[in-house]
Design a protein around this motif. Structure first.
Motif, PDB file in Angstrom:
ATOM      1  N   GLU A 163       1.577  -7.419 -13.691  1.00 46.29           N
ATOM      2  CA  GLU A 163       0.175  -7.378 -13.671  1.00 46.29           C
ATOM      3  C   GLU A 163      -0.545  -7.367 -12.337  1.00 46.29           C
ATOM      4  OE1 GLU A 163      -2.999 -10.636 -15.532  1.00 46.29           O
ATOM      5  OE2 GLU A 163      -1.472  -9.936 -16.873  1.00 46.29           O
ATOM      6  N   ILE A 164      -0.045  -7.987 -11.470  1.00 48.05           N
ATOM      7  CA  ILE A 164      -0.767  -7.696 -10.245  1.00 48.05           C
ATOM      8  C   ILE A 164      -0.696  -6.503  -9.563  1.00 48.05           C
ATOM      9  CG2 ILE A 164      -0.337  -8.478  -7.581  1.00 48.05           C
ATOM     10  CD1 ILE A 164       0.261 -11.502  -8.849  1.00 48.05           C
ATOM     11  N   ILE A 165       0.543  -5.752  -9.573  1.00 51.15           N
ATOM     12  CA  ILE A 165       0.964  -4.305  -9.363  1.00 51.15           C
ATOM     13  C   ILE A 165       0.114  -3.239  -9.861  1.00 51.15           C
ATOM     14  CG2 ILE A 165       2.624  -2.430  -9.099  1.00 51.15           C
ATOM     15  CD1 ILE A 165       4.755  -4.639  -8.809  1.00 51.15           C
ATOM     16  N   GLN A 166      -0.116  -3.496 -11.367  1.00 50.34           N
ATOM     17  CA  GLN A 166      -0.834  -2.687 -11.930  1.00 50.34           C
ATOM     18  C   GLN A 166      -2.608  -2.816 -11.605  1.00 50.34           C
ATOM     19  OE1 GLN A 166      -1.216  -3.396 -16.311  1.00 50.34           O
ATOM     20  NE2 GLN A 166      -1.405  -1.107 -16.798  1.00 50.34           N
ATOM     21  N   ASN A 167      -3.056  -3.855 -11.762  1.00 48.33           N
ATOM     22  CA  ASN A 167      -4.495  -4.196 -11.618  1.00 48.33           C
ATOM     23  C   ASN A 167      -4.830  -4.228 -10.074  1.00 48.33           C
ATOM     24  OD1 ASN A 167      -4.529  -4.124 -14.388  1.00 48.33           O
ATOM     25  ND2 ASN A 167      -4.478  -6.490 -14.647  1.00 48.33           N
ATOM     26  N   HIS A 168      -4.088  -4.666  -9.489  1.00 47.70           N
ATOM     27  CA  HIS A 168      -4.854  -5.039  -8.216  1.00 47.70           C
ATOM     28  C   HIS A 168      -4.191  -4.052  -7.079  1.00 47.70           C
ATOM     29  CE1 HIS A 168      -6.499  -8.529  -9.646  1.00 47.70           C
ATOM     30  NE2 HIS A 168      -5.481  -8.856 -10.235  1.00 47.70           N
ATOM     31  N   ARG A 169      -3.202  -3.470  -7.175  1.00 50.56           N
ATOM     32  CA  ARG A 169      -2.459  -2.369  -6.248  1.00 50.56           C
ATOM     33  C   ARG A 169      -2.738  -1.165  -6.825  1.00 50.56           C
ATOM     34  NH1 ARG A 169       3.133  -3.944  -4.649  1.00 50.56           N
ATOM     35  NH2 ARG A 169       2.716  -2.315  -2.918  1.00 50.56           N
ATOM     36  N   LEU A 170      -2.383  -0.641  -7.976  1.00 60.63           N
ATOM     37  CA  LEU A 170      -2.581   0.479  -8.321  1.00 60.63           C
ATOM     38  C   LEU A 170      -3.926   1.087  -8.973  1.00 60.63           C
ATOM     39  CD1 LEU A 170      -0.906   3.225  -8.730  1.00 60.63           C
ATOM     40  CD2 LEU A 170      -0.407   2.540 -10.968  1.00 60.63           C
ATOM     41  N   MET A 171      -4.812   0.022  -9.594  1.00 60.97           N
ATOM     42  CA  MET A 171      -6.071   0.352 -10.353  1.00 60.97           C
ATOM     43  C   MET A 171      -6.957   0.810  -9.302  1.00 60.97           C
ATOM     44  SD  MET A 171      -8.088   0.750 -12.819  1.00 60.97           S
ATOM     45  CE  MET A 171      -7.705  -0.586 -14.302  1.00 60.97           C
ATOM     46  N   PRO A 172      -7.310   0.074  -8.093  1.00 57.75           N
ATOM     47  CA  PRO A 172      -8.040   0.564  -6.789  1.00 57.75           C
ATOM     48  C   PRO A 172      -7.799   2.071  -6.555  1.00 57.75           C
ATOM     49  CG  PRO A 172      -7.262  -1.619  -6.384  1.00 57.75           C
ATOM     50  CD  PRO A 172      -6.395  -1.048  -7.598  1.00 57.75           C
ATOM     51  N   TRP A 173      -6.549   2.487  -6.377  1.00 63.44           N
ATOM     52  CA  TRP A 173      -6.086   3.850  -6.223  1.00 63.44           C
ATOM     53  C   TRP A 173      -6.349   4.801  -7.394  1.00 63.44           C
ATOM     54  CZ3 TRP A 173      -2.549   6.740  -8.904  1.00 63.44           C
ATOM     55  CH2 TRP A 173      -2.288   8.152  -8.258  1.00 63.44           C
TER      56      TRP A 173
END
Length: 165
Positions: free
Chosen positions: A110-120
């Protein structure tokens, strides 16, 4: 994650549809070599004239961009997908993404999806508007779809435009 991001545009364009009748001109103006080497910057420009001969687009809501479009391209760990899902399983970025999600626990995924990839993803101006069962939908749209070049609605690729731009 950076390998997934680098592969994203190339995979999408290598899976782009063509009109069913070979007599019709292609919707995508890029040749196979250009599709293979295209970079994500293509999604950071609203000048579509060198990419598409014909397209229909819709400026989607913030909620749809984040919860529908993003999550179809990058589904959460354990998310269910259509049984007859087309195009996505053929994309190497998607297979890498699924493996990344499977290799992490739910919280880390969830951290990878929402906090690392979503901003990109939020910095992209547009992407193909995914249907529930496919990456590229080409169904003729109604009044909510805007044709480029302007004209009567017809079958051609659908694009989701990020409302942030």
């Amino acid at each position: 994650l950076s390998a997934i991001q680098r592969q994203f545009a190339s995979d999408i364009f290598q899976l782009a549809p063509s009109p069913k009748l070979a007599l019709n001109s292609p919707w995508i103006l890029l040749d196979q070599e250009q599709r293979k080497h295209i970079k994500v910057d293509v999604f950071r420009s609203l000048d579509l004239s060198g990419i598409f001969s014909q397209v229909q687009y819709q400026i989607v809501s913030h909620a749809d961009w984040d919860n529908l479009v993003f999550k179809r391209y990058f589904p959460a760990k354990g998310a269910s997908t259509a049984k007859a899902l087309q195009q996505f399983p053929s994309a190497s970025y998607y297979r890498q993404w699924k493996a990344l999600m499977d290799g992490n626990d739910k919280d880390e995924a969830e951290i990878i999806q929402n906090h690392r990839l979503m901003p990109w993803f939020e910095k992209l101006y547009w992407v193909p508007h995914p249907a529930s069962d496919r990456m590229w939908s080409t169904k003729k749209g109604g009044k909510e779809w805007i044709m480029l070049p302007p004209g009567e609605p017809r079958n051609c690729p659908r694009l989701a435009v990020n409302p942030r731009f």
